[in-house]
Scaffold this motif. Structure first.
Motif, PDB file in Angstrom:
ATOM      1  N   ALA A 163       0.838  -1.195   0.000  1.00 39.46           N
ATOM      2  CA  ALA A 163       0.000   0.000   0.000  1.00 39.46           C
ATOM      3  C   ALA A 163       0.874   1.245   0.000  1.00 39.46           C
ATOM      4  O   ALA A 163       1.876   1.315   0.715  1.00 39.46           O
ATOM      5  N   GLN A 164       0.510   2.209  -0.833  1.00 41.01           N
ATOM      6  CA  GLN A 164       1.173   3.503  -0.868  1.00 41.01           C
ATOM      7  C   GLN A 164       0.109   4.585  -0.727  1.00 41.01           C
ATOM      8  O   GLN A 164      -0.947   4.504  -1.345  1.00 41.01           O
ATOM      9  N   THR A 165       0.399   5.571   0.100  1.00 42.45           N
ATOM     10  CA  THR A 165      -0.548   6.673   0.323  1.00 42.45           C
ATOM     11  C   THR A 165       0.121   7.988  -0.036  1.00 42.45           C
ATOM     12  O   THR A 165       1.278   8.221   0.309  1.00 42.45           O
ATOM     13  N   LYS A 166      -0.617   8.828  -0.735  1.00 39.30           N
ATOM     14  CA  LYS A 166      -0.087  10.109  -1.171  1.00 39.30           C
ATOM     15  C   LYS A 166      -1.181  11.167  -1.002  1.00 39.30           C
ATOM     16  O   LYS A 166      -2.359  10.913  -1.259  1.00 39.30           O
ATOM     17  N   THR A 167      -0.781  12.344  -0.582  1.00 45.81           N
ATOM     18  CA  THR A 167      -1.727  13.468  -0.489  1.00 45.81           C
ATOM     19  C   THR A 167      -1.891  14.092  -1.868  1.00 45.81           C
ATOM     20  O   THR A 167      -0.926  14.547  -2.466  1.00 45.81           O
ATOM     21  N   VAL A 168      -3.123  14.109  -2.378  1.00 42.06           N
ATOM     22  CA  VAL A 168      -3.371  14.662  -3.710  1.00 42.06           C
ATOM     23  C   VAL A 168      -3.856  16.105  -3.654  1.00 42.06           C
ATOM     24  O   VAL A 168      -3.834  16.811  -4.657  1.00 42.06           O
ATOM     25  N   ALA A 169      -4.306  16.544  -2.479  1.00 42.05           N
ATOM     26  CA  ALA A 169      -4.751  17.941  -2.335  1.00 42.05           C
ATOM     27  C   ALA A 169      -4.737  18.328  -0.864  1.00 42.05           C
ATOM     28  O   ALA A 169      -5.052  17.515   0.004  1.00 42.05           O
ATOM     29  N   THR A 170      -4.336  19.572  -0.600  1.00 40.18           N
ATOM     30  CA  THR A 170      -4.422  20.139   0.736  1.00 40.18           C
ATOM     31  C   THR A 170      -5.366  21.336   0.684  1.00 40.18           C
ATOM     32  O   THR A 170      -5.170  22.254  -0.117  1.00 40.18           O
ATOM     33  N   ILE A 171      -6.397  21.312   1.511  1.00 35.85           N
ATOM     34  CA  ILE A 171      -7.468  22.305   1.445  1.00 35.85           C
ATOM     35  C   ILE A 171      -7.457  23.139   2.726  1.00 35.85           C
ATOM     36  O   ILE A 171      -7.787  22.627   3.799  1.00 35.85           O
ATOM     37  N   PRO A 172      -7.049  24.404   2.647  1.00 35.44           N
ATOM     38  CA  PRO A 172      -7.092  25.256   3.849  1.00 35.44           C
ATOM     39  C   PRO A 172      -8.532  25.558   4.237  1.00 35.44           C
ATOM     40  O   PRO A 172      -9.387  25.794   3.373  1.00 35.44           O
ATOM     41  N   VAL A 173      -8.802  25.567   5.536  1.00 35.93           N
ATOM     42  CA  VAL A 173     -10.162  25.779   6.034  1.00 35.93           C
ATOM     43  C   VAL A 173     -10.264  27.050   6.869  1.00 35.93           C
ATOM     44  O   VAL A 173     -11.138  27.888   6.655  1.00 35.93           O
ATOM     45  N   ALA A 174      -9.364  27.188   7.848  1.00 32.31           N
ATOM     46  CA  ALA A 174      -9.433  28.358   8.734  1.00 32.31           C
ATOM     47  C   ALA A 174      -8.040  28.681   9.250  1.00 32.31           C
ATOM     48  O   ALA A 174      -7.215  27.791   9.438  1.00 32.31           O
ATOM     49  N   SER A 175      -7.781  29.965   9.474  1.00 33.50           N
ATOM     50  CA  SER A 175      -6.509  30.397  10.054  1.00 33.50           C
ATOM     51  C   SER A 175      -6.651  30.475  11.571  1.00 33.50           C
ATOM     52  O   SER A 175      -7.613  29.959  12.145  1.00 33.50           O
ATOM     53  N   ALA A 176      -5.710  31.150  12.231  1.00 33.52           N
ATOM     54  CA  ALA A 176      -5.642  31.147  13.689  1.00 33.52           C
ATOM     55  C   ALA A 176      -6.903  31.712  14.350  1.00 33.52           C
ATOM     56  O   ALA A 176      -7.482  32.697  13.880  1.00 33.52           O
ATOM     57  N   PHE A 177      -7.310  31.073  15.449  1.00 35.38           N
ATOM     58  CA  PHE A 177      -8.425  31.555  16.261  1.00 35.38           C
ATOM     59  C   PHE A 177      -8.311  30.924  17.651  1.00 35.38           C
ATOM     60  O   PHE A 177      -7.494  30.036  17.896  1.00 35.38           O
ATOM     61  N   VAL A 178      -9.130  31.410  18.552  1.00 35.97           N
ATOM     62  CA  VAL A 178      -9.151  30.902  19.929  1.00 35.97           C
ATOM     63  C   VAL A 178     -10.489  30.231  20.169  1.00 35.97           C
ATOM     64  O   VAL A 178     -11.547  30.763  19.799  1.00 35.97           O
ATOM     65  N   ILE A 179     -10.462  29.056  20.799  1.00 38.44           N
ATOM     66  CA  ILE A 179     -11.710  28.387  21.164  1.00 38.44           C
ATOM     67  C   ILE A 179     -11.751  28.240  22.681  1.00 38.44           C
ATOM     68  O   ILE A 179     -10.787  27.814  23.325  1.00 38.44           O
TER      69      ILE A 179
END
Length: 317
Positions: free
Chosen positions: A63-79
């Protein structure tokens, strides 16, 4: 104080969960969902949220795994402790990925990057279906009595290859049919290979190759589409000399140049990922070769071994 210390170890820390509206989508379509984020026992700073689409290829017990896309969702925040947030998620699937088949799997991996703490990961399997035009090609083959092979969908250097075997009208003449598919602006193009029985008693195999184009308008009539496929393959069987592999490649080299595609098929379904995995394979092979070469003693180097090793003809993988 104890709660802060434990949160840095991932105990009582914030977490994230991607909930997809549907666990499957077609190539070129948009897949959507929501991120459910929940604060832990203390306030925490989040560096970012990102999602990776990972493709796992399982072949020959490996088995070989590769990242085909990186999707940014949110930048820095405080929870805050116990706080709940909901963020939308949408992503348009590239048209050049391979579709899900036996040995080809996809996963969305969501990472909640926590400052000074253990990141929280969430994994969600997703099935990528063929684009509708290709699905209609599959239906046409089924109408002609073909069935998709268990090994269909294999990644080759130029893209994803689909393989079918006859069960009815072509059973006595055809061993199997393989093709690559290219989605173009006005239709879908198949690079078709028909393996026919040849020689005495049909014990040998002859490869016939042909390029065939279907305008999108023709794909709306399944019976007409199946009829065109039948006529195409029947002509190949009856005039095998015109579609032998050597004459096909000469013809394709010429027409590809005219269409501005050169010899590249990276626009084919699966072309992007096939090239990516092929590149990874080459890296592994070169890495193994270098490691093996460096393990030889100085005497081998003095005899010119390395010149021979790296100076020979390229091999095809």
């Amino acid at each position: 104080m104890l709660k802060k210390f434990l949160s840095k170890l991932g105990i009582g820390s914030a977490n994230i969960n991607l909930v997809l509206h549907h666990s499957q989508a077609r190539l070129g379509e948009t897949i959507s969902g929501e991120f459910l984020i929940e604060g832990g026992t203390v306030e925490q700073h989040i560096n970012k949220i990102a999602v990776e689409l990972r493709l796992t290829l399982k072949q020959n017990g490996q088995a070989q795994t590769k990242t085909v896309a990186t999707i940014p969702v949110a930048s820095a925040f405080v929870i805050q402790a116990g706080e709940k947030k909901v963020l939308p998620f949408t992503y348009e699937l590239p048209k050049t990925l391979p579709v899900s088949r036996h040995g080809i799997y996809y996963t969305f991996v969501t990472r909640l990057d926590i400052a000074g703490g253990v990141d929280h990961l969430d994994e969600d399997a997703v099935q990528i279906l063929p684009p509708l035009p290709l699905e209609k090609i599959f239906v046409a083959f089924e109408k002609l009595g073909f069935r998709e092979k268990a090994t269909s969908g294999t990644l080759k250097p130029y893209g994803q290859e689909f393989a079918w075997f006859p069960t009815e009208q072509f059973k006595e003449a055809v061993q199997e049919v393989e093709f690559f598919a290219l989605l173009e602006e006005e239709g879908i193009r198949l690079l078709l290979e028909v393996d026919v029985y040849a020689g005495a008693f049909g014990l040998q195999e002859k490869e016939l190759k042909r390029e065939i184009f279907f305008p999108y308008a023709e794909l709306n009539d399944a019976d007409m589409l199946a009829g065109k496929l039948r006529e195409t393959m029947q002509e190949m069987i009856e005039q095998p000399h015109q579609y032998a592999a050597s004459s096909y490649m000469t013809h394709y080299s010429h027409t590809s140049h005219l269409h501005g595609r050169g010899h590249s098929m990276m626009g084919a379904i699966g072309g992007f990922a096939a090239g990516m995995f092929a590149g990874m394979l080459v890296e592994e092979l070169v890495g193994d070769a270098v490691e093996e070469a460096l393990s030889f003693d100085e005497e081998a180097e003095e005899e010119g071994f390395f010149d021979d090793f790296f100076g020979g003809e390229d091999e095809e993988f």
